[in-house]
Design a protein around this motif. Structure first.
Motif, PDB file in Angstrom:
ATOM      1  N   GLY A  69       0.810  -1.213   0.000  1.00 27.29           N
ATOM      2  CA  GLY A  69       0.000   0.000   0.000  1.00 27.29           C
ATOM      3  C   GLY A  69       0.845   1.266   0.000  1.00 27.29           C
ATOM      4  N   LEU A  70       1.966   1.239   0.705  1.00 34.36           N
ATOM      5  CA  LEU A  70       2.866   2.392   0.726  1.00 34.36           C
ATOM      6  C   LEU A  70       3.529   2.580  -0.635  1.00 34.36           C
ATOM      7  N   ILE A  71       3.949   1.491  -1.245  1.00 34.39           N
ATOM      8  CA  ILE A  71       4.567   1.565  -2.573  1.00 34.39           C
ATOM      9  C   ILE A  71       3.568   2.136  -3.580  1.00 34.39           C
ATOM     10  N   GLU A  72       2.321   1.691  -3.500  1.00 35.02           N
ATOM     11  CA  GLU A  72       1.276   2.215  -4.392  1.00 35.02           C
ATOM     12  C   GLU A  72       1.028   3.694  -4.143  1.00 35.02           C
ATOM     13  N   ALA A  73       1.041   4.115  -2.878  1.00 34.85           N
ATOM     14  CA  ALA A  73       0.841   5.533  -2.549  1.00 34.85           C
ATOM     15  C   ALA A  73       1.972   6.385  -3.131  1.00 34.85           C
ATOM     16  N   VAL A  74       3.194   5.874  -3.077  1.00 39.77           N
ATOM     17  CA  VAL A  74       4.347   6.585  -3.648  1.00 39.77           C
ATOM     18  C   VAL A  74       4.134   6.776  -5.151  1.00 39.77           C
ATOM     19  N   VAL A  75       3.782   5.708  -5.837  1.00 31.35           N
ATOM     20  CA  VAL A  75       3.560   5.763  -7.280  1.00 31.35           C
ATOM     21  C   VAL A  75       2.396   6.695  -7.614  1.00 31.35           C
ATOM     22  N   ASN A  76       1.307   6.618  -6.842  1.00 30.94           N
ATOM     23  CA  ASN A  76       0.133   7.453  -7.090  1.00 30.94           C
ATOM     24  C   ASN A  76       0.418   8.943  -6.920  1.00 30.94           C
ATOM     25  N   GLN A  77       1.415   9.280  -6.133  1.00 32.06           N
ATOM     26  CA  GLN A  77       1.803  10.685  -5.956  1.00 32.06           C
ATOM     27  C   GLN A  77       2.774  11.147  -7.055  1.00 32.06           C
ATOM     28  N   GLY A  78       3.119  10.243  -7.965  1.00 37.20           N
ATOM     29  CA  GLY A  78       4.032  10.598  -9.045  1.00 37.20           C
ATOM     30  C   GLY A  78       5.486  10.554  -8.628  1.00 37.20           C
ATOM     31  N   LEU A  79       5.763   9.897  -7.507  1.00 41.98           N
ATOM     32  CA  LEU A  79       7.127   9.760  -7.015  1.00 41.98           C
ATOM     33  C   LEU A  79       7.666   8.390  -7.411  1.00 41.98           C
ATOM     34  N   GLU A  80       8.975   8.265  -7.450  1.00 41.30           N
ATOM     35  CA  GLU A  80       9.601   7.005  -7.840  1.00 41.30           C
ATOM     36  C   GLU A  80      10.004   6.205  -6.610  1.00 41.30           C
ATOM     37  N   PRO A  81       9.444   5.007  -6.428  1.00 43.04           N
ATOM     38  CA  PRO A  81       9.889   4.176  -5.303  1.00 43.04           C
ATOM     39  C   PRO A  81      11.216   3.494  -5.647  1.00 43.04           C
ATOM     40  N   VAL A  82      12.114   3.477  -4.672  1.00 41.71           N
ATOM     41  CA  VAL A  82      13.391   2.784  -4.815  1.00 41.71           C
ATOM     42  C   VAL A  82      13.434   1.764  -3.682  1.00 41.71           C
ATOM     43  N   ILE A  83      13.331   0.493  -4.035  1.00 44.28           N
ATOM     44  CA  ILE A  83      13.276  -0.570  -3.028  1.00 44.28           C
ATOM     45  C   ILE A  83      14.678  -1.136  -2.834  1.00 44.28           C
ATOM     46  N   VAL A  84      15.105  -1.212  -1.565  1.00 43.50           N
ATOM     47  CA  VAL A  84      16.459  -1.630  -1.223  1.00 43.50           C
ATOM     48  C   VAL A  84      16.380  -2.832  -0.285  1.00 43.50           C
ATOM     49  N   ALA A  85      17.230  -3.817  -0.524  1.00 43.41           N
ATOM     50  CA  ALA A  85      17.357  -4.943   0.403  1.00 43.41           C
ATOM     51  C   ALA A  85      18.278  -4.499   1.536  1.00 43.41           C
TER      52      ALA A  85
END
Length: 165
Positions: A69-85
Motif C-alpha cells: 500500500g505504501l509503494i502504491e501511494a508513492v507511485v500514485n503521488q508521481g514519485l519514484e519508489p526505490v526498493i532496497v534490500a
C-alpha cells in the motif's frame, strides 16, 4: 481542516526572487519519515516543496519490508519508489549525490530526521546547491536543521491528537 501542519522556515532571505521557479530534487528516507506513528502524508511533503520551487526528481527510498500500500501511494503521488534490500542509508546517499551533480537541479531536498545525512547537506552546499531538510519530531536532528537553507517541520495528524487535552 488540514490534517497536517506544515511550517516552512527560511534560513536566509534572498535579495530578489528568481524569475523561473527553482528546480528541486527530492529524496525521502521512507523508513525514517513515513512511519504510521508520525502520520505524515506524501502529498503534504510535495505541497510544502511546491511553495519553494518545482519538483523535478522525486524518489522515495524504502526497504524490502515496505507494505504494498505504501509503494502504491508513492507511485500514485508521481514519485519514484526505490526498493532496497537491507539498510537504506547507502542508497539514499547515492541518490543524493546524483542530484548534487545534476546540473538541472538547483535545490536538494532531503526528508529525514537522521543526522547521518549531514555530510550530504554540506556537500550540496559546497557544490552551490540550496538545501532543504524535511523532518518531524521526535528525533529531528538539530545539526541537519542548522545546516540546511530551508527547514520544513511537519506535524502529522497523530502527533496533533497527542497534544490535544
Amino acid at each position: 481542516m488540514k490534517e497536517t501542519l506544515i511550517k516552512v522556515l527560511r534560513r536566509e532571505k534572498e535579495e530578489h526572487e528568481e524569475e523561473h521557479p527553482k528546480s528541486i530534487g527530492l529524496i525521502i528516507d521512507g523508513p525514517n519519515i513515513l512511519r504510521k506513528e508520525f502520520g505524515i502524508k506524501l502529498e503534504d511533503i510535495v505541497e510544502a516543496l511546491e511553495r519553494i520551487g518545482r519538483i523535478r526528481v522525486a524518489k522515495v527510498v524504502l526497504n524490502q519490508y515496505a507494505p504494498q500500500g505504501l509503494i502504491e501511494a508513492v507511485v500514485n503521488q508521481g514519485l519514484e519508489p526505490v526498493i532496497v534490500a537491507g539498510d537504506t542509508d547507502v542508497r539514499i546517499a547515492i541518490e543524493a549525490m546524483e542530484l548534487i551533480y545534476n546540473s538541472d537541479v538547483d535545490v536538494i531536498a532531503l526528508a529525514t530526521r537522521d543526522a547521518d545525512f549531514l555530510p550530504i547537506i554540506q556537500e550540496a552546499k559546497r557544490r552551490g546547491k540550496e538545501t532543504i531538510i524535511i523532518g518531524t519530531e521526535p528525533g529531528f536532528s538539530v545539526a541537519l536543521q542548522n545546516a540546511a537553507d530551508y527547514v520544513i517541520k511537519m506535524e502529522g495528524r497523530k502527533q496533533k491528537e497527542k497534544k490535544a487535552p
